[in-house]
Each structure stands twice: as structure tokens, then as C-alpha cells.
Design a protein around this motif. Structure first.
Motif, short mmCIF file in Angstrom:
data_model
loop_
_atom_site.label_atom_id
_atom_site.label_comp_id
_atom_site.label_asym_id
_atom_site.label_seq_id
_atom_site.Cartn_x
_atom_site.Cartn_y
_atom_site.Cartn_z
N LEU A 1 31.80 -46.35 -20.86
CA LEU A 1 33.24 -46.35 -21.13
C LEU A 1 33.60 -45.29 -22.17
O LEU A 1 34.64 -44.62 -22.06
CB LEU A 1 33.68 -47.73 -21.62
CG LEU A 1 33.76 -48.84 -20.57
CD1 LEU A 1 34.06 -50.18 -21.25
CD2 LEU A 1 34.82 -48.53 -19.52
N LEU A 2 32.75 -45.13 -23.16
CA LEU A 2 32.99 -44.13 -24.19
C LEU A 2 33.03 -42.73 -23.59
O LEU A 2 33.89 -41.91 -23.94
CB LEU A 2 31.88 -44.22 -25.25
CG LEU A 2 32.07 -43.42 -26.54
CD1 LEU A 2 33.30 -43.90 -27.29
CD2 LEU A 2 30.83 -43.55 -27.42
N HIS A 3 32.12 -42.46 -22.68
CA HIS A 3 32.08 -41.16 -22.02
C HIS A 3 33.34 -40.92 -21.19
O HIS A 3 33.96 -39.85 -21.26
CB HIS A 3 30.84 -41.07 -21.13
CG HIS A 3 30.63 -39.73 -20.52
ND1 HIS A 3 29.87 -39.52 -19.38
CD2 HIS A 3 31.11 -38.49 -20.86
CE1 HIS A 3 29.88 -38.24 -19.07
NE2 HIS A 3 30.62 -37.59 -19.95
N LEU A 4 33.73 -41.92 -20.42
CA LEU A 4 34.91 -41.78 -19.57
C LEU A 4 36.19 -41.64 -20.39
O LEU A 4 37.02 -40.76 -20.13
CB LEU A 4 35.02 -42.99 -18.63
CG LEU A 4 33.94 -43.12 -17.55
CD1 LEU A 4 34.06 -44.46 -16.85
CD2 LEU A 4 34.04 -41.98 -16.55
N ALA B 1 36.86 -48.17 -26.14
CA ALA B 1 35.58 -48.46 -25.48
C ALA B 1 35.04 -49.82 -25.92
O ALA B 1 34.53 -50.60 -25.10
CB ALA B 1 34.57 -47.36 -25.78
N LEU B 2 35.17 -50.11 -27.21
CA LEU B 2 34.74 -51.42 -27.72
C LEU B 2 35.56 -52.54 -27.10
O LEU B 2 35.02 -53.57 -26.67
CB LEU B 2 34.87 -51.45 -29.24
CG LEU B 2 33.79 -50.74 -30.05
CD1 LEU B 2 34.17 -50.70 -31.53
CD2 LEU B 2 32.43 -51.42 -29.87
N GLY B 3 36.87 -52.34 -27.07
CA GLY B 3 37.75 -53.36 -26.50
C GLY B 3 37.49 -53.58 -25.01
O GLY B 3 37.46 -54.72 -24.54
N GLY B 4 37.29 -52.48 -24.30
CA GLY B 4 37.00 -52.59 -22.87
C GLY B 4 35.68 -53.30 -22.61
O GLY B 4 35.57 -54.13 -21.69
N THR B 5 34.68 -52.98 -23.43
CA THR B 5 33.38 -53.63 -23.28
C THR B 5 33.48 -55.13 -23.53
O THR B 5 32.93 -55.94 -22.77
CB THR B 5 32.36 -53.02 -24.27
OG1 THR B 5 32.24 -51.61 -24.01
CG2 THR B 5 31.00 -53.67 -24.13
N MET C 1 33.35 -61.30 -17.19
CA MET C 1 32.20 -61.52 -16.30
C MET C 1 31.45 -62.80 -16.69
O MET C 1 31.01 -63.57 -15.82
CB MET C 1 31.25 -60.32 -16.36
CG MET C 1 31.80 -59.03 -15.79
SD MET C 1 32.18 -59.09 -14.02
CE MET C 1 33.96 -59.33 -14.08
N SER C 2 31.30 -63.02 -17.99
CA SER C 2 30.59 -64.21 -18.45
C SER C 2 31.35 -65.48 -18.08
O SER C 2 30.75 -66.47 -17.63
CB SER C 2 30.40 -64.16 -19.97
OG SER C 2 29.62 -63.04 -20.34
N SER D 1 22.80 -54.20 -20.90
CA SER D 1 23.99 -54.07 -20.05
C SER D 1 25.22 -53.75 -20.89
O SER D 1 26.03 -52.88 -20.54
CB SER D 1 24.21 -55.37 -19.27
OG SER D 1 23.14 -55.62 -18.39
N ILE D 2 25.37 -54.45 -22.02
CA ILE D 2 26.51 -54.21 -22.91
C ILE D 2 26.44 -52.80 -23.49
O ILE D 2 27.44 -52.08 -23.58
CB ILE D 2 26.54 -55.26 -24.03
CG1 ILE D 2 26.85 -56.64 -23.44
CG2 ILE D 2 27.57 -54.90 -25.10
CD1 ILE D 2 26.68 -57.78 -24.43
#
Length: 228
Positions: A218-221, A118-122, A129-130, A210-211
Motif C-alpha cells: 500500500l505504501l508503494h502504491l 498506508a497504515l490506516g488502509g492496512t 478480513m479478520s 501478511s500485514i
């Protein structure tokens, strides 16, 4: 006729392939990223301490009241030095609410892997996006209305999923939030670059929220997938 055609062709506006920031926008972006990095670190420490001490979560009502109360104060004092302190209070509070959630996932099978993914995906989504927002020539202000409505609808659906205990609805909301928060990062960064957002305090809060929501979604999924 040829002269007339050449005149019309030469008068057609030309758009650059990149977005050029002026000095003010560059300063806002620099201050935003500096404050954002500090707030992310502070929130991570708060979440880590909360998880390590196994402190209980504040509950949905206190979480909502605390978030919107602190957000109101940040907005009120955004042009003063107190606004920066309130940003740390808000992000620290959000870190405190996140700690018990992370603690639950770490106790699950493949919990550490889930949190790291989840951290990596975030991080990957935020950087992607940035980067696009910094180089695109497009004005993404049209996204504001769409994102606002989407977030409101998703927020109401999330509350319904919590109180009605409908797992499928909660998963759907998490997936939608991943898309919405990715869009928010894209929009807010582009808004800073184009000079639409001139207050780095509010820009920091917008990107942080947003982050935060992107990570929890993502953590939930991923938690659901890895649990299967």
C-alpha cells in the motif's frame, strides 16, 4: 411418499450461520493476537529508531537471507520457548528493513500523509478480513493452494521488478500483493478458528508477514499516487 420426503428433508445437514470455536482454537487465537500485537509494537519501534537514526537499509540479499534464515529457525523451534524469542528477532529484523523505506517516503511530498494512509488502509483491511473470517460459516481452506502459487509468482515478479528496474511491473506486483495478503489474513484467521492451525507461533508469523507485506505494498502504491 410424504413420509419418505419428510425423512429425506429432515436428514439434510443443517449448517450454522456462524463459526463456533472450540476451547483449543479460542486459546490459539488469543495467544496469536497477543503475540502479534507485541511483535507489531516491537517492529514499529525498531522501524522508528532505524528511520530516526537514518540508518542504511541492509540490501536485498541480506534482507532475503536474514528473513528466510530466521523463518527457518522459527519453524524449527516453534514448539519451544526459544521459538517466541526468534519471532521477536524475525519481526524486529523486518522492522529494521522497513525503517529506511519509511524514511524515504517521509522525505517525499505528502510523505507523512502517504505513510498514515498506508497504515490506516492496512488496519482497515486487517480488521475487515479478520472479522469476516471469525463469523463466516465457510471453510476457506481451498484458498491455500491459490494463495501459495500467487505469492510465489508475485515474489519472483517482485525480484524481477527490482533488478530490471521496471516501475510498471513493480506497481502491478504491489497491487497483486495487496490482494494476496488480504487473502492470506482471511485464510490464516479462518484456519485458526477451524482448528487447522494449532501453533500460535507460526500463526503469528503468518499474520505478521501478511500485514507487513500489505503495508509496504500500500505504501508503494500510495506513494506513487501522491507523487503525481
Amino acid at each position: 411418499m410424504n413420509n419418505r420426503y419428510n425423512t429425506l428433508r429432515n436428514s439434510t445437514p443443517k449448517y450454522s450461520t456462524t463459526t463456533v470455536m472450540d476451547g483449543a482454537a479460542r486459546q490459539v487465537l488469543r495467544n496469536t493476537y497477543l503475540l502479534l500485537s507485541l511483535c507489531l509494537g516491537f517492529s514499529a519501534i525498531t522501524a522508528g529508531v532505524t528511520a530516526a537514526l537514518n540508518l542504511p537499509g541492509p540490501g536485498i540479499l541480506i534482507t532475503i537471507a536474514g528473513y528466510f534464515g530466521l523463518l527457518f529457525l522459527v519453524t524449527k523451534y516453534k514448539d519451544q520457548g526459544l521459538g517466541v524469542a526468534l519471532v521477536f528477532a524475525l519481526t524486529g529484523f523486518m522492522g529494521y528493513t522497513l525503517g529506511p523505506v519509511i524514511s524515504v517516503y517521509l522525505k517525499m511530498p505528502n510523505g507523512t500523509l502517504t505513510v498514515m494512509m498506508a497504515l490506516g488502509g492496512t488496519a482497515a483491511i486487517f480488521l475487515g478480513m479478520s472479522a469476516y473470517a471469525l463469523v463466516t460459516k465457510r471453510d476457506l481452506s481451498f484458498m491455500r493452494g491459490i494463495l501459495t502459487v500467487g505469492v510465489l509468482v508475485a515474489f519472483v515478479a517482485a525480484l524481477a521488478g527490482i533488478f530490471l528496474q521496471i516501475p510498471a511491473l513493480s506497481l502491478t506486483v504491489s497491487a497483486v500483493f495487496v490482494l494476496l495478503m488480504s487473502g492470506m489474513i482471511l485464510y490464516e484467521t479462518n484456519n485458526i478458528v477451524r482448528g487447522g492451525e494449532t501453533n500460535y507461533v507460526m500463526a503469528t508469523v503468518s499474520l505478521f508477514v501478511s500485514i507487513f507485506n500489505l503495508f509496504t505494498s500500500l505504501l508503494h502504491l500510495l506513494g506513487f499516487v501522491n507523487k503525481e
